[in-house]
Enzyme design. Structure first.
Site, mmCIF file in Angstrom:
data_model
loop_
_atom_site.group_PDB
_atom_site.id
_atom_site.type_symbol
_atom_site.label_atom_id
_atom_site.label_comp_id
_atom_site.label_asym_id
_atom_site.label_seq_id
_atom_site.Cartn_x
_atom_site.Cartn_y
_atom_site.Cartn_z
ATOM 1 N N HIS A 66 -60.181 -3.392 -20.064
ATOM 2 C CA HIS A 66 -60.985 -3.541 -18.731
ATOM 3 C C HIS A 66 -62.478 -3.842 -18.790
ATOM 4 O O HIS A 66 -62.883 -4.532 -18.106
ATOM 5 C CB HIS A 66 -60.928 -2.049 -18.504
ATOM 6 N N GLN A 92 -49.045 -10.715 -12.200
ATOM 7 C CA GLN A 92 -50.032 -10.232 -11.111
ATOM 8 C C GLN A 92 -51.210 -11.549 -10.667
ATOM 9 O O GLN A 92 -51.615 -11.463 -9.562
ATOM 10 C CB GLN A 92 -50.725 -9.161 -11.421
ATOM 11 N N LEU A 110 -59.645 3.579 -18.885
ATOM 12 C CA LEU A 110 -60.514 2.373 -19.416
ATOM 13 C C LEU A 110 -60.305 2.064 -20.942
ATOM 14 O O LEU A 110 -60.650 3.005 -21.567
ATOM 15 C CB LEU A 110 -61.781 2.147 -18.664
ATOM 16 N N SER A 127 -53.400 0.868 -21.070
ATOM 17 C CA SER A 127 -53.414 2.284 -20.593
ATOM 18 C C SER A 127 -52.024 2.888 -21.343
ATOM 19 O O SER A 127 -52.204 4.133 -21.531
ATOM 20 C CB SER A 127 -53.742 2.503 -19.286
HETATM 21 P P1 AMP Z 1 -54.941 -1.763 -14.928
HETATM 22 O O1 AMP Z 1 -55.643 -0.641 -15.038
HETATM 23 O O2 AMP Z 1 -53.886 -1.595 -15.830
HETATM 24 O O3 AMP Z 1 -54.311 -1.866 -13.418
HETATM 25 O O4 AMP Z 1 -55.634 -3.096 -15.208
HETATM 26 C C1 AMP Z 1 -56.825 -3.374 -14.449
HETATM 27 C C2 AMP Z 1 -57.285 -4.742 -15.018
HETATM 28 O O5 AMP Z 1 -57.593 -4.875 -16.406
HETATM 29 C C3 AMP Z 1 -56.071 -5.882 -14.788
HETATM 30 O O6 AMP Z 1 -56.534 -6.984 -14.014
HETATM 31 C C4 AMP Z 1 -55.390 -6.054 -15.946
HETATM 32 O O7 AMP Z 1 -54.737 -7.359 -15.974
HETATM 33 C C5 AMP Z 1 -56.506 -6.045 -16.989
HETATM 34 N N1 AMP Z 1 -56.172 -5.667 -18.214
HETATM 35 C C6 AMP Z 1 -55.496 -4.445 -18.738
HETATM 36 N N2 AMP Z 1 -55.211 -4.613 -19.998
HETATM 37 C C7 AMP Z 1 -56.022 -5.558 -20.365
HETATM 38 C C8 AMP Z 1 -56.354 -6.266 -21.592
HETATM 39 N N3 AMP Z 1 -55.441 -5.788 -22.790
HETATM 40 N N4 AMP Z 1 -56.851 -7.381 -21.881
HETATM 41 C C9 AMP Z 1 -57.511 -7.829 -20.681
HETATM 42 N N5 AMP Z 1 -57.536 -7.343 -19.277
HETATM 43 C C10 AMP Z 1 -56.689 -6.583 -19.307
#
Ligand code: AMP
Length: 283
Positions: free
Chosen positions: A37, A153, A33, A186
């Site tokens: 996130h 997504q 995270l 990540s």
């Molecule tokens: P992930 O862990 O990559 O599957 O991301 C989980 C959620 O966090 C998804 O809805 C992503 O779009 C969101 N997310 C990931 N990176 C960012 C970011 N830099 N800004 C805002 N939301 C993010």
């Protein structure tokens, strides 16, 4: 913060909350995270009575040559961060209980899933739609929070929720960036120092394309050339998968820019695949 690992227990708890008319806000993640996130978590906390975050590195959304086995995992750090945010439940589903033997259902959002990232990551969005459906059924949220960073997504999940009458509000939160503009991800952890610097080209290119639109370029062919040249000028970019202007609803590439437009890029730096996007008004 309660930690739940068994899907059926998660569902029983969620059912109890909804029976008592408690609104559940849900943030599905794959962990490692960062502030991106956490911005979703904070929004969920503000808008709901119960906040549930899931961490699950879903094997079904990774292709056979993708980074499932080396995807960053930091359970202790994540749990500490989420405790600090004051969430109610951290759901860490056990793999074998998510996809037990005999599992044979998948959710396919046709059309949208084949465009942009879908053209390069076969089966990815089917894996996403399937796991998100399962998670929604287990967590029973009133609202679920997703980042604009993964724009495609959000379009696919909204379509799925509408088509299948899931009755969940999908809230899209702005992309959180590092101070120098790099979208938090990540996967940024994979980058060397030099690659990290090279990755700044993505955000710069999006901004320059936006400025070009504001200064009157409306032909997407022209804009795309500009973007390709800019990205191509960075020697550490090993592959440009797509970069152009798209309709934010259909994700189709535009010919002319005369309404709100999605500028989106996917490329590789070394072996690391990075994506980013911005929405711009017509010039
Ligand atoms: P992930 O862990 O990559 O599957 O991301 C989980 C959620 O966090 C998804 O809805 C992503 O779009 C969101 N997310 C990931 N990176 C960012 C970011 N830099 N800004 C805002 N939301 C993010």
């Amino acid at each position: 913060m309660e930690i739940i690992r068994i899907p059926r227990i998660m569902q029983d708890i969620a059912r109890t909350h909804t029976m008592h008319n408690k609104l559940i806000g849900f943030v599905p993640t794959m962990g490692a995270l960062h502030e991106g996130h956490l911005s979703l978590v904070r929004m969920a906390r503000e808008e709901n009575e119960i906040t549930i975050v899931s961490i699950y590195v879903n094997p079904r959304q990774f292709g056979p040559t993708e980074d499932l086995s080396r995807y960053p995992r930091d359970f202790e750090g994540d749990a500490e961060r989420l405790t600090g945010e004051g969430i109610d439940i951290l759901f860490l589903p056990v793999d074998s209980l998510m996809y037990p033997g005999g599992f044979s259902t998948s959710v396919e959002v046709e059309g949208l899933s084949k465009k942009l990232c879908g053209a390069y990551r076969h089966g990815h969005f089917s894996g996403v739609a399937t796991v998100v459906t399962k998670l929604f059924n287990l967590v029973r949220p009133a609202r679920a929070y997703f980042g604009q960073k993964d724009f495609q997504q959000t379009v696919i999940i909204k379509r799925m929720v509408k088509d299948l009458d899931m009755g969940i509000d999908i809230v899209v939160c702005p992309t959180i960036r590092e101070e120098d503009g790099l979208a938090m991800s990540s996967r940024n952890l994979y980058l060397t120092k030099e690659q990290r610097t090279a990755a700044l080209i993505i955000h710069r290119c999006l901004n320059e394309a936006s400025e070009a639109i504001q200064s009157g370029i409306i032909k997407v062919k022209e804009l795309k050339k500009l973007m390709e040249n800019r990205l191509g000028s960075e020697p550490l970019v090993s592959e440009i998968q797509y970069c152009s202007a798209y309709d934010p609803d259909t994700l189709d590439e535009l010919e002319e820019i005369n309404k709100e437009t999605l500028l989106a890029i996917a490329l590789k730096i070394g072996e690391t695949r990075l994506i980013d996007n911005i929405l711009v008004a017509a010039g």
